[in-house]
Every structure is written in C-alpha cells, then in structure tokens.
Motif scaffolding. Sequence first.
Motif, PDB file in Angstrom:
ATOM      1  N   LEU A  71       0.822  -1.206   0.000  1.00 13.53           N
ATOM      2  CA  LEU A  71       0.000   0.000   0.000  1.00 13.53           C
ATOM      3  C   LEU A  71       0.861   1.262   0.000  1.00 13.53           C
ATOM      4  O   LEU A  71       0.544   2.236  -0.700  1.00 13.53           O
ATOM      5  CB  LEU A  71      -0.928  -0.006   1.220  1.00 13.53           C
ATOM      6  CG  LEU A  71      -2.046  -1.050   1.196  1.00 13.53           C
ATOM      7  CD1 LEU A  71      -2.796  -1.057   2.523  1.00 13.53           C
ATOM      8  CD2 LEU A  71      -3.008  -0.782   0.046  1.00 13.53           C
ATOM      9  N   LEU A  72       1.951   1.254   0.773  1.00 14.55           N
ATOM     10  CA  LEU A  72       2.819   2.424   0.826  1.00 14.55           C
ATOM     11  C   LEU A  72       3.474   2.671  -0.527  1.00 14.55           C
ATOM     12  O   LEU A  72       3.571   3.817  -0.988  1.00 14.55           O
ATOM     13  CB  LEU A  72       3.887   2.237   1.909  1.00 14.55           C
ATOM     14  CG  LEU A  72       4.744   3.461   2.250  1.00 14.55           C
ATOM     15  CD1 LEU A  72       3.860   4.604   2.746  1.00 14.55           C
ATOM     16  CD2 LEU A  72       5.792   3.101   3.301  1.00 14.55           C
ATOM     17  N   GLY A  73       3.913   1.604  -1.192  1.00 13.21           N
ATOM     18  CA  GLY A  73       4.495   1.745  -2.527  1.00 13.21           C
ATOM     19  C   GLY A  73       3.492   2.312  -3.511  1.00 13.21           C
ATOM     20  O   GLY A  73       3.811   3.186  -4.326  1.00 13.21           O
ATOM     21  N   ALA A  74       2.244   1.824  -3.439  1.00 14.49           N
ATOM     22  CA  ALA A  74       1.204   2.328  -4.338  1.00 14.49           C
ATOM     23  C   ALA A  74       0.907   3.802  -4.068  1.00 14.49           C
ATOM     24  O   ALA A  74       0.725   4.593  -5.007  1.00 14.49           O
ATOM     25  CB  ALA A  74      -0.064   1.492  -4.170  1.00 14.49           C
ATOM     26  N   LEU A  75       0.860   4.190  -2.792  1.00 13.09           N
ATOM     27  CA  LEU A  75       0.581   5.584  -2.442  1.00 13.09           C
ATOM     28  C   LEU A  75       1.688   6.514  -2.922  1.00 13.09           C
ATOM     29  O   LEU A  75       1.415   7.600  -3.471  1.00 13.09           O
ATOM     30  CB  LEU A  75       0.394   5.718  -0.929  1.00 13.09           C
ATOM     31  CG  LEU A  75      -0.894   5.130  -0.353  1.00 13.09           C
ATOM     32  CD1 LEU A  75      -0.883   5.206   1.170  1.00 13.09           C
ATOM     33  CD2 LEU A  75      -2.105   5.856  -0.922  1.00 13.09           C
ATOM     34  N   PHE A  76       2.945   6.109  -2.747  1.00 17.73           N
ATOM     35  CA  PHE A  76       4.066   6.921  -3.222  1.00 17.73           C
ATOM     36  C   PHE A  76       4.046   7.028  -4.751  1.00 17.73           C
ATOM     37  O   PHE A  76       4.352   8.083  -5.316  1.00 17.73           O
ATOM     38  CB  PHE A  76       5.399   6.337  -2.759  1.00 17.73           C
ATOM     39  CG  PHE A  76       5.774   6.736  -1.357  1.00 17.73           C
ATOM     40  CD1 PHE A  76       5.774   8.066  -0.977  1.00 17.73           C
ATOM     41  CD2 PHE A  76       6.146   5.784  -0.422  1.00 17.73           C
ATOM     42  CE1 PHE A  76       6.123   8.449   0.319  1.00 17.73           C
ATOM     43  CE2 PHE A  76       6.497   6.148   0.873  1.00 17.73           C
ATOM     44  CZ  PHE A  76       6.476   7.487   1.240  1.00 17.73           C
ATOM     45  N   ALA A  77       3.696   5.934  -5.416  1.00 15.06           N
ATOM     46  CA  ALA A  77       3.630   5.963  -6.882  1.00 15.06           C
ATOM     47  C   ALA A  77       2.530   6.906  -7.353  1.00 15.06           C
ATOM     48  O   ALA A  77       2.728   7.687  -8.289  1.00 15.06           O
ATOM     49  CB  ALA A  77       3.385   4.547  -7.411  1.00 15.06           C
ATOM     50  N   LEU A  78       1.371   6.848  -6.710  1.00 11.10           N
ATOM     51  CA  LEU A  78       0.281   7.765  -7.058  1.00 11.10           C
ATOM     52  C   LEU A  78       0.680   9.212  -6.796  1.00 11.10           C
ATOM     53  O   LEU A  78       0.361  10.116  -7.587  1.00 11.10           O
ATOM     54  CB  LEU A  78      -0.969   7.414  -6.251  1.00 11.10           C
ATOM     55  CG  LEU A  78      -1.742   6.170  -6.705  1.00 11.10           C
ATOM     56  CD1 LEU A  78      -2.799   5.790  -5.682  1.00 11.10           C
ATOM     57  CD2 LEU A  78      -2.378   6.399  -8.072  1.00 11.10           C
ATOM     58  N   ALA A  79       1.394   9.454  -5.691  1.00 11.28           N
ATOM     59  CA  ALA A  79       1.858  10.804  -5.374  1.00 11.28           C
ATOM     60  C   ALA A  79       2.829  11.304  -6.436  1.00 11.28           C
ATOM     61  O   ALA A  79       2.803  12.482  -6.826  1.00 11.28           O
ATOM     62  CB  ALA A  79       2.517  10.819  -3.999  1.00 11.28           C
ATOM     63  N   ALA A  80       3.702  10.409  -6.926  1.00 11.29           N
ATOM     64  CA  ALA A  80       4.649  10.793  -7.977  1.00 11.29           C
ATOM     65  C   ALA A  80       3.926  11.151  -9.270  1.00 11.29           C
ATOM     66  O   ALA A  80       4.292  12.109  -9.968  1.00 11.29           O
ATOM     67  CB  ALA A  80       5.641   9.658  -8.218  1.00 11.29           C
ATOM     68  N   ILE A  81       2.891  10.388  -9.588  1.00  5.15           N
ATOM     69  CA  ILE A  81       2.097  10.678 -10.794  1.00  5.15           C
ATOM     70  C   ILE A  81       1.398  12.029 -10.661  1.00  5.15           C
ATOM     71  O   ILE A  81       1.404  12.850 -11.585  1.00  5.15           O
ATOM     72  CB  ILE A  81       1.077   9.548 -11.039  1.00  5.15           C
ATOM     73  CG1 ILE A  81       1.794   8.250 -11.409  1.00  5.15           C
ATOM     74  CG2 ILE A  81       0.091   9.940 -12.141  1.00  5.15           C
ATOM     75  CD1 ILE A  81       0.886   7.041 -11.454  1.00  5.15           C
ATOM     76  N   LYS A  82       0.794  12.269  -9.497  1.00  9.46           N
ATOM     77  CA  LYS A  82       0.124  13.552  -9.260  1.00  9.46           C
ATOM     78  C   LYS A  82       1.123  14.703  -9.280  1.00  9.46           C
ATOM     79  O   LYS A  82       0.826  15.792  -9.795  1.00  9.46           O
ATOM     80  CB  LYS A  82      -0.604  13.514  -7.919  1.00  9.46           C
ATOM     81  CG  LYS A  82      -1.733  12.494  -7.830  1.00  9.46           C
ATOM     82  CD  LYS A  82      -2.865  12.821  -8.781  1.00  9.46           C
ATOM     83  CE  LYS A  82      -4.019  11.840  -8.599  1.00  9.46           C
ATOM     84  NZ  LYS A  82      -5.122  12.104  -9.565  1.00  9.46           N
TER      85      LYS A  82
END
Length: 305
Positions: A71-82
């Motif tokens: 979940l943390l990896g997914a959240l960081f990836a989404l933050a990078a995209i945003k």
Amino acid sequence: MTNLLELYLKLVFLVLVGYILGRRLSTTVPKRLGQFLFWIGVPIGIIVFLRKADLSGQIWIAPAIAYCAILLGALFALAAIKGQAYLTNTAPRKSTQGSFILAAMVGNTGYLGYPVTLSLVGTQYFAWALFYDLLGTTLGAYGLGVALAARFGGGIHSHLQVLKAIAINPALWSFGFGLLFREVKIPAPVEFWLDLVAWSMVALSLILIGMRLSKLTSWHSLPRASISIAIKMLLVPLILGSILPFFGLTGTIARAIVLQMAMPPAFATLVIAETFDLDRDLAVTALAMGSMMLLLTLPIWLWLF
C-alpha cells in the motif's frame, strides 16, 4: 561479509548461466521451466525448508507488513504521478500509470527473495520470508494488483478469475501441507536428499531469472522505471524497516523482513501488464533495472539492519 560474497557469486553465476541459456535456447524453455517451478519446484522447496523454520513468535505479522509495504508503494507511486501532473501539466497514459504503480508495490519475494533470505538469514528464519511472500505479496499481486491493472488497463476482468488464480496457487497448498509434514519423522538419508532437491529448485529459480532477463531488451522507459525502483527498493524498506522495532521485530527477524521488502519488482508485474494491456516497456525496464540494482542495495540493508 563472507555470506554476502558467497551469495553474490551464486547469484551472478546462476543468473549468468540462465542468461546465456536464454539467449541460445528456444523461448519455450523458460516458459516450461517456469511452469515446472510454479507447479512442482517451488512447492517442494517450501515443504522442505518449512521443516527447519522457526514458527514461534509474531510470525503472523509478516503478511501485515507486506500489505503495508504494498500500500505504501502504491501511495508513493500515485503521489509521484500527481506531482508530475502538477509540475508539468501533463500526465502519462493510464496504461503507463498502471505499470508504474505495479512496479513500485509488488516485489519478487519468491523466486529471488527466497534464495537471498536463505543465504543471508538461514533456514531457521525462512518462515518469515515465506509468510511475507505467500500470505502477503502473492495475495497483494493477484488481489490489489489485478484490481489496479483492471482499473488502468484495457478492461475489467472477472473477479472470479482472480479468486481462482489465488485458490489454485500450488505454493499456498504446499504451505499447508508443509505445516503438516513438519510433524512427520523421516530418516536422515531421505532428509538429505530432500534438502538437495530443495536447494536445486532454488538454483533453477535463479537460472530462470537469468533466462527471463535475456529476453528483456527495452530500456525506453528508464526515467520512470528509476522512480518506481527508488520507491520499491529504497524508500519503502527504509520507512517500514525503521519502525519494525516498535512491533518487537529486531535482529535477524527484522533483516529477513527488510530483505523481502527490498526485492526488485516481481515478474508477476509483467504478466499482469501483458494480461491487462498496460505499459509493457515500463514493466520490462523496471524488472531488468531492479534485478541489477539489487547487487548495490543488499549491502545497504545488511549494514543498516
């Protein structure tokens, strides 16, 4: 340091053997070897190594940590995209976003995580890596990973197929059988040959990684792959590894967990990317880059933990 050097020699040699064989043999060979390991080889190894594993303590917390890492990896990836969208007013295609998130959240905790953990922390703590992989990464990849792929990919696939893929996973069945097999008394010569077979399966897993890497030729998505690799192999293990003592996990146990968290992206990410029509080039690049980066990051985690 001696264990690390021995591991590097084994990793590099066996992966190199697989790479050379992969360049010379038919493309059907790694496919057949992968099927053999999936249905027979890896389950045998799980059953044998589980006999010597220590199942005491808070071992059931390992899958929970795996879910936190995913979940943390997914959240960081989404933050990078945003963040990219905010700074550049442009956003990558949805298929690229899907592959980017998958590469940042799902690690190769089976085919690569097992031999690394066995070499650096021993068979006694193998159960921590096993619980992390089977009850954490596997369910995360074919659960949340597939759900995300369906969201960012070419279409929604049947949830029944996802449940079926999890249910028929032979590694999960061998895990249950291995727990029962722990209580069976077997002669020493038989146990010796079982150990030999199990370690042979580990060697074949590394050879298979080399074979698959020999088929990866795309490096067009290197910048994005670098970011996903940094999230998966550096940021997430550093953050979660730092708080493991608060859960009473220290020493060799913490090392086993951190090593699993720090594994490069799983080959399952490529399978999912191809199935759901995501960005295959990004998935391929992340796999190859992460596998090579592991040689540089392993000493960091052994030093920190």
